[in-house]
Design an enzyme around this catalytic site. Structure first.
Site, short mmCIF file in Angstrom:
data_model
loop_
_atom_site.label_atom_id
_atom_site.label_comp_id
_atom_site.label_asym_id
_atom_site.label_seq_id
_atom_site.Cartn_x
_atom_site.Cartn_y
_atom_site.Cartn_z
N TRP A 151 44.89 35.32 -70.41
CA TRP A 151 45.60 36.57 -70.63
C TRP A 151 45.09 37.36 -71.83
O TRP A 151 45.51 38.48 -72.06
CB TRP A 151 47.11 36.33 -70.80
CG TRP A 151 47.45 35.16 -71.68
CD1 TRP A 151 47.82 33.91 -71.26
CD2 TRP A 151 47.43 35.09 -73.11
NE1 TRP A 151 48.03 33.07 -72.33
CE2 TRP A 151 47.80 33.77 -73.49
CE3 TRP A 151 47.12 36.01 -74.12
CZ2 TRP A 151 47.88 33.36 -74.83
CZ3 TRP A 151 47.19 35.60 -75.44
CH2 TRP A 151 47.58 34.30 -75.79
N ASN A 152 44.21 36.77 -72.66
CA ASN A 152 43.97 37.43 -73.95
C ASN A 152 43.04 38.64 -73.87
O ASN A 152 43.23 39.60 -74.63
CB ASN A 152 43.51 36.43 -75.00
CG ASN A 152 42.22 35.74 -74.64
OD1 ASN A 152 41.96 35.52 -73.46
ND2 ASN A 152 41.42 35.42 -75.62
N LYS A 175 41.83 35.66 -59.80
CA LYS A 175 43.20 35.22 -60.09
C LYS A 175 43.43 35.43 -61.60
O LYS A 175 43.01 34.61 -62.43
CB LYS A 175 43.35 33.76 -59.69
CG LYS A 175 44.77 33.27 -59.66
CD LYS A 175 45.16 32.89 -61.06
CE LYS A 175 46.32 32.09 -61.34
NZ LYS A 175 47.13 32.74 -62.39
N GLY A 228 39.91 29.67 -69.77
CA GLY A 228 41.27 29.28 -70.13
C GLY A 228 41.24 28.06 -71.04
O GLY A 228 40.25 27.81 -71.73
N GLU A 250 34.77 28.32 -69.42
CA GLU A 250 34.81 28.90 -70.77
C GLU A 250 36.15 28.52 -71.37
O GLU A 250 37.20 29.05 -70.96
CB GLU A 250 34.69 30.43 -70.70
CG GLU A 250 33.36 30.93 -70.21
CD GLU A 250 32.24 30.72 -71.22
OE1 GLU A 250 32.50 30.27 -72.34
OE2 GLU A 250 31.09 31.00 -70.85
N LEU A 251 36.15 27.60 -72.33
CA LEU A 251 37.41 27.01 -72.77
C LEU A 251 37.71 27.33 -74.24
O LEU A 251 37.16 28.28 -74.80
CB LEU A 251 37.36 25.50 -72.50
CG LEU A 251 36.92 25.14 -71.07
CD1 LEU A 251 36.82 23.64 -70.88
CD2 LEU A 251 37.85 25.75 -70.02
N GLU A 383 43.91 23.50 -80.99
CA GLU A 383 43.78 24.97 -80.94
C GLU A 383 45.18 25.58 -81.00
O GLU A 383 46.01 25.30 -80.14
CB GLU A 383 43.08 25.38 -79.64
CG GLU A 383 42.82 26.87 -79.58
CD GLU A 383 42.25 27.30 -78.23
OE1 GLU A 383 42.74 26.82 -77.19
OE2 GLU A 383 41.33 28.14 -78.23
P1 NAD Z 1 45.46 28.53 -69.30
O1 NAD Z 1 44.47 27.44 -69.13
O2 NAD Z 1 46.89 28.17 -69.41
O3 NAD Z 1 45.37 29.56 -68.07
C1 NAD Z 1 44.17 30.23 -67.73
C2 NAD Z 1 44.21 30.61 -66.26
O4 NAD Z 1 44.16 29.43 -65.47
C3 NAD Z 1 45.49 31.34 -65.83
O5 NAD Z 1 45.16 32.31 -64.86
C4 NAD Z 1 46.33 30.22 -65.24
O6 NAD Z 1 47.28 30.68 -64.31
C5 NAD Z 1 45.25 29.38 -64.57
N1 NAD Z 1 45.55 27.96 -64.40
C6 NAD Z 1 46.29 27.16 -65.18
N2 NAD Z 1 46.29 25.89 -64.70
C7 NAD Z 1 45.51 25.89 -63.59
C8 NAD Z 1 45.08 24.89 -62.66
N3 NAD Z 1 45.46 23.62 -62.76
N4 NAD Z 1 44.26 25.25 -61.66
C9 NAD Z 1 43.83 26.52 -61.54
N5 NAD Z 1 44.21 27.52 -62.38
C10 NAD Z 1 45.02 27.21 -63.40
O7 NAD Z 1 44.98 29.39 -70.55
P2 NAD Z 1 45.68 30.67 -71.20
O8 NAD Z 1 46.86 30.23 -71.99
O9 NAD Z 1 45.85 31.74 -70.17
O10 NAD Z 1 44.52 31.19 -72.18
C11 NAD Z 1 44.31 30.68 -73.44
C12 NAD Z 1 43.14 29.72 -73.44
O11 NAD Z 1 41.98 30.35 -72.92
C13 NAD Z 1 42.77 29.25 -74.84
O12 NAD Z 1 42.51 27.87 -74.82
C14 NAD Z 1 41.52 30.03 -75.13
O13 NAD Z 1 40.68 29.44 -76.09
C15 NAD Z 1 40.87 30.11 -73.79
N6 NAD Z 1 39.91 31.20 -73.73
C16 NAD Z 1 38.57 30.90 -73.69
C17 NAD Z 1 37.62 31.92 -73.69
C18 NAD Z 1 36.14 31.62 -73.63
O14 NAD Z 1 35.38 32.50 -73.24
N7 NAD Z 1 35.68 30.44 -74.01
C19 NAD Z 1 38.04 33.25 -73.73
C20 NAD Z 1 39.40 33.52 -73.75
C21 NAD Z 1 40.33 32.48 -73.76
#
Ligand code: NAD
Length: 493
Positions: A151-152, A175, A228, A250-251, A383
């Site tokens: 979402w960021n 998605k 995510g 990308e985590l 984090e």
């Molecule tokens: P999140 O992992 O909770 O969710 C990310 C996405 O994945 C959402 O669309 C969510 O609905 C979906 N999702 C969650 N569980 C799933 C599953 N089991 N199977 C499939 N889809 C699933 O992350 P968040 O809270 O939305 O975002 C924050 C995280 O994202 C932080 O850890 C941040 O560091 C990371 N992030 C990484 C980058 C990068 O480029 N490395 C950039 C931005 C954010």
């Protein structure tokens, strides 16, 4: 309340179940729109639409040059809609309009860059030692790509996937995060306006469990491009392994921002503040561990306290605001509980450390600095994804490197020094996908981005990454009439 809908096969449709999810404006702390609460039925429909579009001559029959022209056209449309899209993002995730406008005005560059690259992916004729064989390679798209985003920075993260993936000839099911989907829907509408055939880019909204998980295990999906958390990334990698899907992850990160005593300390302080307070720390590349050389420790912390005291906090739409609210309620609660845990661990607050009351009831947390943090402390390891800095002292270069690399993550690192030989040594030694020397949070469509260790798998951006959306095919063409001498042995050359 405005209702945004899925886009499947070029049609705007609600979830098959008719269910909706509310989406919060974190500055006003009130729901401002609704998105479809989709499930397996919608996933099936979207993957079917993307698979049909992948095979259809309107897309499969396009030359790479024609695909490139479409990408450039959508880049122009995004540029023309930048302000509207940026405002939607601010409403949904509370990030600063200033930052989202810069992102939206730069996003077209990814489409122009990969639009230009689309017809420059060349196969090869291989000089095989067989005069009677002509052997060549071609590069083909993978098929349906599932792009799952956080979402960021929804549109920037999505662009990093769509631009190379479409240039390569794939089709997409997108998605977005259930906490910030509106801008993605408005963005995807532009692709059809640009002339992309219906079904080439589909979007379905919903939760990670309701939409994300069934999308990842859908047999019609060839690749998952995910941004995510590392927890979700690992679950996705495991699920995708069941039928050998391609995966890019990308985590998260716990990036070290390392300040040596010989640095331009004013620039370093600005870099440290931008690394942790920009976007209220809700950025994967947050420099959330400040490694600070002991000889400048106290005065530098004092400078940071002064900066934190003066951060202008408020309405993310106001161009004067420097830090907005946190993006959603579960995340706000998580950041506050990280701060509470750090206090319980006995860590010392040098500034901030509390939620902020505001007239709008927004989800604000003070810019927060913890000092004298041990790198083994929970705050230095997990984090937080909020405006919370852990300051860790070090003596010399070797200790700085040891502390920096002692982390499960490896997304980015900053080094502040005037000694270029040291900068070079540090950049070689740091276990990290990106190293910034005397700068921080700098990104470009030309520069590969991604992490090592738990920060991810694969890279995004840059020339080579178009091939992470393609696979080579090798063609052996026998141009002689001779039969093999012995058909029961392999023909090795
Ligand atoms: P999140 O992992 O909770 O969710 C990310 C996405 O994945 C959402 O669309 C969510 O609905 C979906 N999702 C969650 N569980 C799933 C599953 N089991 N199977 C499939 N889809 C699933 O992350 P968040 O809270 O939305 O975002 C924050 C995280 O994202 C932080 O850890 C941040 O560091 C990371 N992030 C990484 C980058 C990068 O480029 N490395 C950039 C931005 C954010």
């Amino acid at each position: 309340m405005e209702h945004f809908t899925n886009i499947i096969g070029g049609r705007s449709v609600p979830a098959a179940s008719g269910r909706w999810l509310p989406s919060l404006d974190p500055y006003r702390n009130e729901n401002w729109c609704a998105i479809p609460d989709s499930d397996q039925a919608d996933v099936d429909a979207a993957v079917d639409a993307a698979a049909a579009a992948f095979r259809a001559p309107e897309w499969a029959g396009l030359s790479a040059t024609a695909r490139g022209a479409l990408l450039r056209r959508v880049g122009d449309l995004i540029a023309g809609n930048a302000a509207r899209l940026a405002e939607l993002e601010v409403r949904d995730n509370g990030k600063l309009l200033n930052e989202m406008l810069i992102q939206l005005r730069t996003i077209p560059q990814w489409f122009y860059y990969y639009g230009g690259l689309a017809d420059k992916v060349e196969g090869a004729v291989l000089p095989i030692e067989r005069p009677d064989h002509f052997v060549y390679t071609t590069w083909e798209p993978l098929g349906v790509v599932a792009a799952i985003t956080a979402w960021n920075s929804p549109l920037l993260l999505l662009t990093w996937k769509l631009a190379p993936g479409l240039a390569a000839g794939n089709t997409f099911v997108v998605k977005p995060s259930e906490f910030a989907s509106a801008s993605t829907i408005a963005f995807v509408e532009l692709f059809e306006q640009a002339g992309f055939p219906p079904g080439v880019v589909n979007v379905i909204c919903g939760t990670g469990q309701g939409v994300g998980a069934p999308l990842v295990s859908h047999p019609g999906v060839a690749k998952i491009a995910f941004t995510g958390s590392d927890a979700a990334g690992k679950a996705i990698n495991k699920a995708a392994a069941a039928d050998l899907k391609h995966v890019t992850l990308e985590l998260g990160g716990k990036s070290p921002n390392i300040v040596f005593a010989d640095a331009d300390l004013e620039a370093a302080a600005a870099g440290v503040a931008s690394g942790i307070f920009a976007a209220a720390g809700q950025t994967c590349i947050a420099g959330s561990r400040l490694l600070l050389q002991r000889s400048i420790y106290e005065p530098f912390i004092e400078t940071l306290r002064e900066m934190a005291r003066n951060v202008k906090i408020g309405d993310p739409l106001d161009p004067e605001t420097q830090m907005g609210p946190l993006a959603n309620l579960p995340h706000y609660n998580k950041v506050l509980s990280c701060i509470a845990d750090a206090r319980k661990e006995g860590l010392v607050v040098a500034w901030g450390g509390k939620a902020m009351e505001t007239a709008t009831g927004g989800l604000f947390v003070e810019p927060t600095i913890f000092r004298d943090v041990d790198n083994e402390a929970e705050l230095a390891r997990r984090e937080v994804f909020g405006p919370v800095l852990a300051v860790i002292p070090f003596e010399d270069e070797a200790e700085a490197l040891r502390i920096a690399n002692n982390s499960q993550y490896g997304l980015a690192a900053g080094v502040w020094t005037k000694d270029m030989a040291r900068a070079f040594r540090m950049s070689k030694g740091l276990q990290s996908g990106t190293v910034w020397i005397n700068t921080y949070r700098a990104l470009s469509y030309m520069a590969p981005f991604g992490g090592v260790k738990d920060s991810g798998l694969g890279r995004e951006s840059g020339q080579e990454m178009i091939k992470s959306y393609m696979q080579p095919k090798t063609v052996w063409l026998n141009n002689s009439d001779q039969r093999p001498a012995n058909p029961f042995v392999m023909r090795l050359a």
